[in-house]
Scaffold this motif. Structure first.
Motif, PDB file in Angstrom:
ATOM      1  N   TRP A 225      -5.374  11.961   7.154  1.00 40.41           N
ATOM      2  CA  TRP A 225      -5.772  10.904   6.226  1.00 40.41           C
ATOM      3  C   TRP A 225      -6.897  11.380   5.321  1.00 40.41           C
ATOM      4  O   TRP A 225      -7.914  11.894   5.789  1.00 40.41           O
ATOM      5  CB  TRP A 225      -6.213   9.669   7.008  1.00 40.41           C
ATOM      6  CG  TRP A 225      -6.586   8.534   6.116  1.00 40.41           C
ATOM      7  CD1 TRP A 225      -7.840   8.181   5.723  1.00 40.41           C
ATOM      8  CD2 TRP A 225      -5.702   7.614   5.487  1.00 40.41           C
ATOM      9  NE1 TRP A 225      -7.780   7.105   4.883  1.00 40.41           N
ATOM     10  CE2 TRP A 225      -6.478   6.733   4.719  1.00 40.41           C
ATOM     11  CE3 TRP A 225      -4.316   7.474   5.494  1.00 40.41           C
ATOM     12  CZ2 TRP A 225      -5.917   5.699   3.974  1.00 40.41           C
ATOM     13  CZ3 TRP A 225      -3.772   6.447   4.751  1.00 40.41           C
ATOM     14  CH2 TRP A 225      -4.568   5.573   4.003  1.00 40.41           C
ATOM     15  N   ASP A 226      -6.734  11.189   4.014  1.00 41.04           N
ATOM     16  CA  ASP A 226      -7.768  11.476   3.024  1.00 41.04           C
ATOM     17  C   ASP A 226      -7.829  10.265   2.087  1.00 41.04           C
ATOM     18  O   ASP A 226      -6.979  10.106   1.210  1.00 41.04           O
ATOM     19  CB  ASP A 226      -7.445  12.749   2.253  1.00 41.04           C
ATOM     20  CG  ASP A 226      -8.544  13.149   1.281  1.00 41.04           C
ATOM     21  OD1 ASP A 226      -9.503  12.368   1.086  1.00 41.04           O
ATOM     22  OD2 ASP A 226      -8.456  14.254   0.711  1.00 41.04           O
ATOM     23  N   THR A 227      -8.830   9.433   2.288  1.00 37.37           N
ATOM     24  CA  THR A 227      -8.933   8.162   1.560  1.00 37.37           C
ATOM     25  C   THR A 227      -8.971   8.369   0.053  1.00 37.37           C
ATOM     26  O   THR A 227      -8.276   7.668  -0.692  1.00 37.37           O
ATOM     27  CB  THR A 227     -10.181   7.384   2.016  1.00 37.37           C
ATOM     28  OG1 THR A 227     -10.119   7.216   3.433  1.00 37.37           O
ATOM     29  CG2 THR A 227     -10.258   6.031   1.350  1.00 37.37           C
ATOM     30  N   ASN A 228      -9.769   9.316  -0.412  1.00 37.84           N
ATOM     31  CA  ASN A 228      -9.869   9.550  -1.864  1.00 37.84           C
ATOM     32  C   ASN A 228      -8.525   9.955  -2.453  1.00 37.84           C
ATOM     33  O   ASN A 228      -8.130   9.478  -3.521  1.00 37.84           O
ATOM     34  CB  ASN A 228     -10.916  10.623  -2.163  1.00 37.84           C
ATOM     35  CG  ASN A 228     -12.319  10.137  -1.872  1.00 37.84           C
ATOM     36  OD1 ASN A 228     -12.601   8.946  -1.949  1.00 37.84           O
ATOM     37  ND2 ASN A 228     -13.188  11.064  -1.506  1.00 37.84           N
ATOM     38  N   PHE A 229      -7.817  10.831  -1.763  1.00 36.53           N
ATOM     39  CA  PHE A 229      -6.515  11.286  -2.265  1.00 36.53           C
ATOM     40  C   PHE A 229      -5.518  10.131  -2.314  1.00 36.53           C
ATOM     41  O   PHE A 229      -4.741  10.008  -3.261  1.00 36.53           O
ATOM     42  CB  PHE A 229      -5.990  12.436  -1.400  1.00 36.53           C
ATOM     43  CG  PHE A 229      -4.782  13.110  -1.968  1.00 36.53           C
ATOM     44  CD1 PHE A 229      -4.874  13.900  -3.098  1.00 36.53           C
ATOM     45  CD2 PHE A 229      -3.541  12.944  -1.387  1.00 36.53           C
ATOM     46  CE1 PHE A 229      -3.765  14.524  -3.636  1.00 36.53           C
ATOM     47  CE2 PHE A 229      -2.421  13.559  -1.903  1.00 36.53           C
ATOM     48  CZ  PHE A 229      -2.540  14.355  -3.031  1.00 36.53           C
TER      49      PHE A 229
ATOM     50  N   TRP B 191      -6.232   6.868  -2.679  1.00 41.95           N
ATOM     51  CA  TRP B 191      -6.593   5.965  -3.777  1.00 41.95           C
ATOM     52  C   TRP B 191      -6.242   6.565  -5.139  1.00 41.95           C
ATOM     53  O   TRP B 191      -5.748   5.861  -6.022  1.00 41.95           O
ATOM     54  CB  TRP B 191      -8.085   5.612  -3.732  1.00 41.95           C
ATOM     55  CG  TRP B 191      -8.398   4.584  -2.705  1.00 41.95           C
ATOM     56  CD1 TRP B 191      -9.137   4.759  -1.577  1.00 41.95           C
ATOM     57  CD2 TRP B 191      -7.971   3.220  -2.687  1.00 41.95           C
ATOM     58  NE1 TRP B 191      -9.190   3.590  -0.854  1.00 41.95           N
ATOM     59  CE2 TRP B 191      -8.483   2.626  -1.515  1.00 41.95           C
ATOM     60  CE3 TRP B 191      -7.189   2.443  -3.527  1.00 41.95           C
ATOM     61  CZ2 TRP B 191      -8.253   1.292  -1.188  1.00 41.95           C
ATOM     62  CZ3 TRP B 191      -6.963   1.118  -3.203  1.00 41.95           C
ATOM     63  CH2 TRP B 191      -7.488   0.563  -2.049  1.00 41.95           C
ATOM     64  N   ILE B 192      -6.516   7.855  -5.312  1.00 42.05           N
ATOM     65  CA  ILE B 192      -6.186   8.509  -6.583  1.00 42.05           C
ATOM     66  C   ILE B 192      -4.672   8.500  -6.802  1.00 42.05           C
ATOM     67  O   ILE B 192      -4.184   8.263  -7.912  1.00 42.05           O
ATOM     68  CB  ILE B 192      -6.748   9.950  -6.618  1.00 42.05           C
ATOM     69  CG1 ILE B 192      -8.267   9.895  -6.724  1.00 42.05           C
ATOM     70  CG2 ILE B 192      -6.164  10.748  -7.765  1.00 42.05           C
ATOM     71  CD1 ILE B 192      -8.961  11.227  -6.505  1.00 42.05           C
ATOM     72  N   THR B 193      -3.917   8.722  -5.735  1.00 44.10           N
ATOM     73  CA  THR B 193      -2.456   8.700  -5.844  1.00 44.10           C
ATOM     74  C   THR B 193      -1.957   7.308  -6.207  1.00 44.10           C
ATOM     75  O   THR B 193      -1.087   7.159  -7.081  1.00 44.10           O
ATOM     76  CB  THR B 193      -1.814   9.171  -4.528  1.00 44.10           C
ATOM     77  OG1 THR B 193      -2.292  10.476  -4.226  1.00 44.10           O
ATOM     78  CG2 THR B 193      -0.306   9.183  -4.628  1.00 44.10           C
TER      79      THR B 193
ATOM     80  N   THR C  94      -0.145  10.527   2.638  1.00 47.85           N
ATOM     81  CA  THR C  94      -0.298   9.827   1.364  1.00 47.85           C
ATOM     82  C   THR C  94       1.017   9.204   0.927  1.00 47.85           C
ATOM     83  O   THR C  94       1.050   8.059   0.460  1.00 47.85           O
ATOM     84  CB  THR C  94      -0.823  10.788   0.290  1.00 47.85           C
ATOM     85  OG1 THR C  94      -2.050  11.349   0.747  1.00 47.85           O
ATOM     86  CG2 THR C  94      -1.050  10.066  -1.024  1.00 47.85           C
TER      87      THR C  94
END
Length: 164
Positions: free
Chosen positions: A25-29, A31-33, A98
């Protein structure tokens, strides 16, 4: 029926991969996606509707374009592509996570909110048309098939008792 079956298989694999894969899990990735797919979907719909409106007698309105942008589910093809990535790619698990997050977002959040948005925007509903003979035969055939499947599976659902 082939498309429906393929979609069912893809979503079965999706459910299995959520519980059986090593997800990263990568929260920033994520949200950006989500922001990227939303923005580029809107741009794509606007460009295509602008081109199509030049040739149509009934033009796409702003509401039509909004519904096309908001209501489009994204995921089945992306999920198939992300699953085909080679294991040698270091970020494969992050891409899978993601992709699954995007699918859940579009199916759950956008899917649950589309009906209230359509009512709020007062989108016209399709008129109820008289079913053709082919549709009536197909519906009956489908009901009998589902009844048979329920009987084999030992499940008694809405198809187990056939109303005539």
């Amino acid at each position: 029926m082939i498309a429906q079956g393929s979609e069912t298989i893809i979503f079965m694999f999706l459910g299995l991969s959520v519980v059986s894969s090593d997800l990263l899990w990568d929260t920033n990735f994520v949200w950006i996606t989500l922001l990227g797919i939303t923005v580029f979907r809107i741009i794509g719909v606007i460009i295509q509707c602008t081109i199509l409106n030049r040739f149509r007698t009934k033009k796409f309105t702003f509401v039509d374009q909004f519904v096309l942008s908001y209501g489009g589910l994204r995921g089945a093809i992306a999920y198939g592509l992300v699953m085909s990535l080679p294991a040698s790619i270091a970020a494969r698990n992050m891409f899978m996570t993601t992709c699954i997050a995007v699918i859940y977002f579009t199916v759950l959040i956008q899917g649950m909110t589309i009906r209230p948005i359509l009512y709020f925007l007062k989108v016209e509903k399709a008129e109820d048309k008289e079913l053709t003979l082919v549709h009536k035969i197909y519906d009956r055939y489908f009901d009998y098939t589902m009844s048979g499947i329920e009987d084999i599976a030992g499940y008694h659902g809405k198809h187990s008792i056939r109303d005539e």
